[in-house]
Design a protein around this motif. Structure first.
Motif, short mmCIF file in Angstrom:
data_model
loop_
_atom_site.label_atom_id
_atom_site.label_comp_id
_atom_site.label_asym_id
_atom_site.label_seq_id
_atom_site.Cartn_x
_atom_site.Cartn_y
_atom_site.Cartn_z
N ALA A 259 0.84 -1.21 0.00
CA ALA A 259 0.00 0.00 0.00
C ALA A 259 0.87 1.25 0.00
N ALA A 260 1.96 1.24 0.79
CA ALA A 260 2.86 2.40 0.86
C ALA A 260 3.51 2.65 -0.50
N ALA A 261 3.89 1.57 -1.19
CA ALA A 261 4.54 1.71 -2.50
C ALA A 261 3.57 2.28 -3.54
N ILE A 262 2.33 1.80 -3.53
CA ILE A 262 1.33 2.32 -4.47
C ILE A 262 1.07 3.80 -4.16
N GLY A 263 0.95 4.13 -2.88
CA GLY A 263 0.70 5.51 -2.47
C GLY A 263 1.85 6.45 -2.80
N ALA A 264 3.07 5.89 -2.88
CA ALA A 264 4.25 6.70 -3.20
C ALA A 264 4.53 6.73 -4.71
N LEU B 76 5.15 4.29 -6.82
CA LEU B 76 6.19 3.40 -7.34
C LEU B 76 5.58 2.45 -8.38
N PRO B 77 6.38 2.02 -9.38
CA PRO B 77 5.81 1.18 -10.46
C PRO B 77 5.64 -0.28 -10.04
N VAL B 78 4.73 -0.53 -9.10
CA VAL B 78 4.62 -1.88 -8.50
C VAL B 78 4.13 -2.96 -9.46
N THR B 79 3.38 -2.58 -10.50
CA THR B 79 2.85 -3.60 -11.43
C THR B 79 3.81 -3.87 -12.59
N GLU B 80 4.87 -3.07 -12.69
CA GLU B 80 5.85 -3.23 -13.78
C GLU B 80 6.93 -4.23 -13.39
N PRO B 81 7.62 -4.81 -14.41
CA PRO B 81 8.74 -5.71 -14.10
C PRO B 81 10.00 -4.91 -13.76
N TYR B 82 9.87 -4.08 -12.73
CA TYR B 82 10.95 -3.20 -12.30
C TYR B 82 10.98 -3.21 -10.78
N GLY B 83 12.13 -3.48 -10.22
CA GLY B 83 12.23 -3.58 -8.76
C GLY B 83 12.26 -2.23 -8.07
N SER B 84 11.57 -2.12 -6.96
CA SER B 84 11.62 -0.90 -6.15
C SER B 84 11.54 -1.28 -4.68
N MET B 85 12.02 -0.39 -3.83
CA MET B 85 12.07 -0.69 -2.39
C MET B 85 11.42 0.43 -1.60
N VAL B 86 10.62 0.03 -0.62
CA VAL B 86 9.93 1.00 0.22
C VAL B 86 10.19 0.66 1.69
N VAL B 87 10.38 1.69 2.51
CA VAL B 87 10.55 1.53 3.96
C VAL B 87 9.46 2.37 4.62
N ASP B 88 8.52 1.70 5.29
CA ASP B 88 7.40 2.39 5.93
C ASP B 88 7.57 2.31 7.44
N ILE B 89 7.88 3.45 8.06
CA ILE B 89 8.08 3.48 9.52
C ILE B 89 6.81 4.04 10.15
N CYS C 177 0.57 8.04 2.73
CA CYS C 177 0.91 7.12 1.62
C CYS C 177 0.19 5.77 1.69
N VAL C 178 0.18 5.17 2.88
CA VAL C 178 -0.41 3.82 3.02
C VAL C 178 -1.91 3.87 2.73
N ALA C 179 -2.62 4.85 3.29
CA ALA C 179 -4.07 4.96 3.06
C ALA C 179 -4.36 5.28 1.59
N ARG C 180 -3.53 6.16 1.00
CA ARG C 180 -3.74 6.53 -0.40
C ARG C 180 -3.52 5.32 -1.31
#
Length: 343
Positions: A144-149, A151-164, A322-325
């Protein structure tokens, strides 16, 4: 007004340890309040007296027959009955805030920590169902945080998220609509507050409350010293004499108090990188690490993580939401529906 003015109001809820954020379908974020409930006992019967902002103002200041409860600990429900009341209240308030007349049972999407057990997930589902949900879906907080930020989560591309968050830190490595690596540690804003109050007690012989610890963290809290040092006057109860007293705490002391907690967050990030597949790791070198959640607002934490990993670190726009969005987008947008899972 549409042709069907009384349709159900589908919601996405980031049910956090510290704050609850509600996203109403087609309206965006309509509510963000502390996850606190005040209960009053009269003639042996407990009833809800206040929820959210009003309840937080009462923390640490209540008489014997009134208690303030935080029904979530480490991102999962600790008190099912109170959590149910809180969700019911927030759902009603979100509808009122949006100024829409909505009837029927809504579909609710809830965010959960990656390491939550099936029992904890069922508790969250039951709380939402009992609060009037027609259907309950869950989404991992890191996703959820990655989508809200954005990030291209559905693409074949790696990304990293840190949600504190308030009660936990979620580290997620994402690619092709799924989590390649996910780690969760029960360290967050609450543990930072505890570290500050412990430091003040040991070094200043002063007992301070939860609200004061949080205020210190927000006003002069930092993960590393950069720029001019600041100081802050704090009030509490003297351990030795037992009387109210006032003292001053410096930013340098707060950095030292938070050193261990920040270190544990950094260690979790490093552990996630160590088990990341090499092709995704190559993408992360380019895209870097994106930080979300209230903990991302701690001054200098991005610098500390960047120095420890050698990777570029950016803080997402409006990290608290971000997470809620992201959960709201998963509810609204068909491409993201695959990241939701039933219990």
């Amino acid at each position: 007004m549409g042709f069907f003015p009384f349709r159900a109001a589908d919601l996405a809820i980031d049910l956090g340890t510290a704050n609850t954020v509600v996203y109403l379908k087609e309206h965006g974020i309509v509510l963000a309040e502390p996850s606190v409930v005040t209960l009053e006992t009269i003639n042996g019967i407990r009833r809800v007296r206040a929820v959210g902002d009003d309840a937080k103002l009462m923390m640490g200041k209540t008489p014997d027959n009134v208690e303030t409860i935080r029904p979530l600990r480490h991102g999962v429900i600790a008190d099912l009955e109170v959590a149910e009341e809180m969700i019911r209240h927030f759902v009603a308030k979100a509808k009122a805030n949006a100024g829409v007349r909505l009837r029927g049972s809504p579909e609710i999407v809830l965010c959960v920590p990656a390491n939550s057990t099936s029992v904890e997930r069922r508790a969250i589902r039951d709380a939402a169902s009992n609060a009037g949900a027609r259907q309950v879906s869950l989404i991992d907080e890191a996703m959820a945080a990655a989508i809200g930020a954005d990030l291209p989560v559905t693409e074949p591309y790696g990304s990293m998220v840190v949600d504190i968050g308030g009660g936990s830190t979620e580290v997620g490595v994402l690619s092709v609509g799924g989590l390649a690596v996910t780690l969760s540690t029960r360290i967050g804003g609450d543990q930072m507050d505890e570290a500050i109050s412990g430091w003040v007690r040991r070094n200043h012989n002063l007992i301070i409350g939860e609200a004061t610890s949080e205020r210190i963290k927000m006003e002069i809290g930092a993960a590393t010293i950069a720029g001019a040092l600041r100081e802050m006057a704090i009030r509490g109860r003297d351990v030795v004499r037992g009387v109210p007293t006032e003292t001053t705490i410096s930013q340098e002391e707060v950095v030292e108090a938070l050193r261990e907690t920040v270190g544990q967050v950094v260690e979790t990030v490093r552990q996630a990188l160590e088990i990341t597949p090499p092709e995704i790791a190559a993408d992360i070198i380019e895209g870097g690490i994106v930080m979300t959640g209230g903990g991302a607002l701690l001054e200098g934490i991005d610098t500390v993580i960047s120095e420890a990993t050698g990777l570029p670190v950016t803080i997402a726009e409006d990290p608290l939401m971000c997470v809620a969005r992201g959960a709201g987008r998963a509810l609204e947008d068909v491409p993201y529906r695959g990241v939701l899972h039933a219990v």
